[in-house]
Write an enzyme that holds these catalytic residues in place. Structure first.
Site, PDB file in Angstrom:
ATOM      1  CD  GLN A  62     -26.570  95.566 -16.084  1.00  0.00           C
ATOM      2  OE1 GLN A  62     -25.901  96.536 -15.774  1.00  0.00           O
ATOM      3  NE2 GLN A  62     -27.561  95.125 -15.334  1.00  0.00           N
ATOM      4  CE1 TYR A  96     -22.624  94.243 -16.387  1.00  0.00           C
ATOM      5  CE2 TYR A  96     -23.008  94.628 -14.054  1.00  0.00           C
ATOM      6  CZ  TYR A  96     -22.452  95.023 -15.261  1.00  0.00           C
ATOM      7  OH  TYR A  96     -21.749  96.176 -15.314  1.00  0.00           O
ATOM      8  CD  GLU A 156     -28.170  97.292 -11.892  1.00  0.00           C
ATOM      9  OE1 GLU A 156     -27.105  96.686 -11.651  1.00  0.00           O
ATOM     10  OE2 GLU A 156     -29.145  96.746 -12.445  1.00  0.00           O
TER      11      GLU A 156
END
Lengths: 371, 385
Positions: B133, B135, B251
């Site tokens: 991921q 981010y 999440e």
């Protein structure tokens, strides 16, 4: 186990209760009761009886609605939000649950009187400064076909006004629960002015005669009847405290939005925002424990001890946090008698002690969890 | 087809697990070293790990709630609960864990096109492709929406330039799902897109970051003139923040679940009793009792919110509460484990110290505790500012 979400029936009950209590029992009603020197509010209880609340745990055959413990917790929670003062927990929850453990005609009739508002009860268990039923010392001496009760019970909640008393006493080989009228000869009640302005009494028993008819359940076996009753009461009281916390919290959040200092609402300050947000989290987590306790009492009452003690411990902690933050975040006005927050703080302290404090219930949880 | 009646389903599932879960996979381990992450370069730790994965793949049990057509078992919520119950009963390890399962899968199921789902979900379910991921950036932590990684439209492809940080296991991942800026002139939340990038692309490089716990689960990931095919945006271009918010919520629920399920699992008292000091110290015992009470109640809250969501009373912002309470609780628990362990727990030779240090990241990753409290104060309580 049933889901941890309110049924339509429970949601309607909560809505109806809120509507009634906002009109009939705002905090000012408790304040007026206190200011008039009274410790009970029979008019409010009568209205609750008419709403059917006294019979919430009474079987339909005996005139109740038999909605169960989760529903009783819903009612207690709504009462807690505005500190409605009544013998609901003592009578409609504890006494009704005790009487339901006994399936004789006398118990059925007594349940009918509870539902009809013809009898109120108080539970006389405590003898010291802390809840500790297992170490009850008060004696019920065998005397002919019956017993003689001698000793003193303390912190008997609703005991100053109750029509009947459930009294825990030591008999030959254990503990026995007696159900006697509060006016019986040898019973003397001394009302105590507790900080929450509600009914509490110390009660002396001096050669009080009790017969086999007065025994609830079996002699030497009080806990078969009392344990479920205590757990029902503890869960309802936890629900009341969670409601109390929600009530105090709601007032506090509103104040954070209204009160201006330094030219802005004080709720714009992160120091207060984070404390308020944390308190909301605590309230949410406690609400789960309350709902779980109600479900367990309804679905698997023989195994509800852990759930009930978890609920009472969490509710005690949350309510005390909510009222302390409530006073602090209100600043000066929070510490005045003219403002309602003080009533919440005082009730939280009394409810924290009644039916077992944080430590008492934490120990039950710890035991159940293998500590 | 799975049996639909809960008890029939439970019976069938139990029998299948008994017959198919290798003995070595019945130790309930869930530490970093025991997890099967899958991916193109995955080296199975044992034959049993491989067998267990392969068998679960045939039943869709690596992603039990995903639709069958995308490699799942199509379980409903009640069956999912039974699935986890039965896995716990056998003390079975989960056959596969990954960011593809936890994060990208839910995002694609919600926002992806049918083609994207068909193309990307089954390899996740089979453990063939490992995702990470992308981010956070060095300048965009709590203020995630200020991210600056550029993604320019070059007609027949996107061109990505920039840097991500805290990309978990980027050095081992095959693909990355990332938030990038596709419009530099729009307000910061409105110029972000959610893109999928092959880590094998030219211009992608990673560098692991060593944490205080001694491990390097996180990386820095660099994009230097990386070309990305045009059809790899999930959701609408410039609407990536919607996907990001959805995934952040997800999440947080996941991270908080770690705290909650610990409460439902092994009691803290039992964990502490294993240590030499055990629970004889009254101060430690009292702290542990409080942590146990709070852990059980947080676990019930997780249950309650799932039940509410199923009843259509979903509260998305509630995930901030669960994340905050769950991770703070986890930190408390590990502090107690360390205190109970005394000097026995101070070495690198058992997992107590690394686990304790690892929990310190829990209340930072996926949004700090302070960000969670700010979200609650604004969105739930409606406080100003």
């Amino acid at each position: 186990m049933a889901k941890l979400v309110r049924t339509d029936e429970e949601a309607l009950l909560a809505e109806a209760a809120r509507g009634f209590l906002d009109g009939a029992a705002p905090v000012s009603r408790l304040r007026n009761m206190r200011d008039s020197g009274e410790t009970a509010d029979p008019g409010l209880w009568k209205a609750m009886v008419e709403m059917g609340w006294a019979g919430i745990l009474v079987p339909e055959a005996a005139g109740g609605s038999d909605m169960g413990h989760a529903a009783a917790c819903v009612l207690a929670g709504e009462m807690g939000k505005t500190l409605a003062s009544s013998p609901f927990i003592s009578t409609a929850v504890i006494a009704a649950t005790a009487l339901r453990q006994v399936s004789d005609r006398r118990a059925t009739e007594a349940l009918g009187r509870i539902a009809a508002g013809q009898a109120t009860y108080a539970l006389a268990v405590d003898e010291g400064a802390k809840f500790d039923p297992a170490n009850t010392r008060m004696e019920a001496r065998a005397d002919g076909n019956g017993f003689r009760l001698n000793g003193e019970k303390r912190f008997v909640v609703d005991g100053g006004n109750a029509d009947r008393l459930l009294v825990l006493a030591r008999t030959g080989n254990g503990l026995t629960l007696f159900d006697i009228p509060s006016g019986r000869e040898g019973v003397s009640r001394e009302r105590r002015a507790t900080i929450d302005s509600r009914d509490t009494a110390d009660i002396r028993f001096d050669e009080v005669v009790a017969t086999g008819e007065d025994v609830l359940g079996q002699v030497d076996d009080a806990m078969t009847v009392l344990k479920p009753a205590l757990e029902a009461g503890q869960a309802a009281l936890a629900a009341e405290m969670a409601g109390l916390a929600a009530g105090a919290f709601g007032m506090t959040v509103e104040y954070l939005k209204e009160r201006k200092q330094f030219g802005v609402p004080i709720g714009a300050f992160q120091a207060l925002q984070h404390r308020a947000a944390h308190l909301w989290c605590e309230c949410e987590v406690t609400a789960s424990a309350i709902m779980h306790a109600g479900r367990m009492l309804d679905d698997d009452p023989g195994n509800a001890s852990l759930a009930v003690s978890l609920a009472k411990a969490r509710a005690t902690d949350t309510a005390q946090r909510a009222v302390q933050e409530g006073v602090q975040m209100h600043g000066g006005i929070g510490m005045t008698d003219a403002f309602d927050m003080g009533f919440y703080m005082k009730r939280a302290r009394v409810a924290a002690e009644w039916l077992g404090d944080y430590g008492y219930h934490a120990n039950i949880v710890a035991q159940a969890r293998g500590f | 087809m799975e049996a639909t009646e809960p008890e029939a389903f439970r019976g069938e599932l139990r029998a299948w697990l008994e017959d198919n879960c290798p003995d070595e996979m019945r130790d309930g381990r869930n530490d970093e070293a025991s997890i099967c992450w899958g991916g193109k370069n995955w080296k199975f730790a044992s034959d049993a790990q491989r067998t267990w994965l392969e068998r679960c793949v045939t039943k869709g049990y690596t992603v039990p709630t995903w639709p069958v057509e995308y490699g799942g078992a199509g379980l409903n919520r009640e069956q999912e609960k039974i699935f986890h119950d039965e896995m716990r009963r056998l003390n079975a390890r989960y056959p596969l864990q990954s960011f593809g399962i936890w994060m990208l899968g839910p995002a694609l199921l919600h926002f992806g096109t049918h083609e994207q789902k068909k193309h990307y979900l089954p390899p996740i379910a089979r453990g063939e492709v490992r995702w990470c991921q992308g981010y956070s950036e060095p300048g965009a932590g709590s203020d995630l929406a200020s991210l600056q990684t550029r993604c320019e439209d070059k007609g027949d492809h996107w061109l990505v330039n920039g840097q991500k940080i805290w990309t978990s296991y980027a050095d081992k991942a095959d693909w990355i799902f990332a938030l990038v800026r596709t419009d530099r002139d729009a307000p910061k939340h409105k110029g972000i897109s959610f893109v999928l990038i092959d880590m094998q692309s030219d211009g992608v490089s990673t560098r692991p970051i060593k944490l205080i716990s001694g491990v390097s689960p996180f990386c820095e990931t660099f994009f230097d003139h990386v070309k990305v095919p045009k059809d790899l945006v999930v959701g609408e271009v410039n609407r990536g923040w919607d996907v990001a918010k959805y995934l952040l919520t997800h999440e947080r629920e996941m991270i908080s679940a770690a705290g909650g399920t610990m409460g439902a699992g092994r009691p803290l008292g039992a964990v502490l009793a294993d240590s030499e000091t055990g629970l004889t110290d009254p101060v430690l015992r009292a702290d542990a009792m409080r942590a146990e009470i709070d852990g059980l109640a947080v676990g019930l809250t997780l249950e309650r919110y799932k039940d509410q969501a199923e009843a259509g009373q979903g509260a998305g912002d509630a995930s901030a509460m669960l994340k905050y309470m769950g991770t703070e609780l986890n930190k408390r628990r590990l502090e107690l484990v360390m205190a109970a362990g005394g000097s026995d727990a101070l070495g690198w030779d058992d997992d107590r110290a690394p686990n304790w240090l690892r929990t310190k990241a829990n209340s930072i990753e996926g949004g700090t505790s302070e960000v969670m409290l700010s979200i609650i104060s604004k969105r739930v309580l409606g406080l100003p500012g």
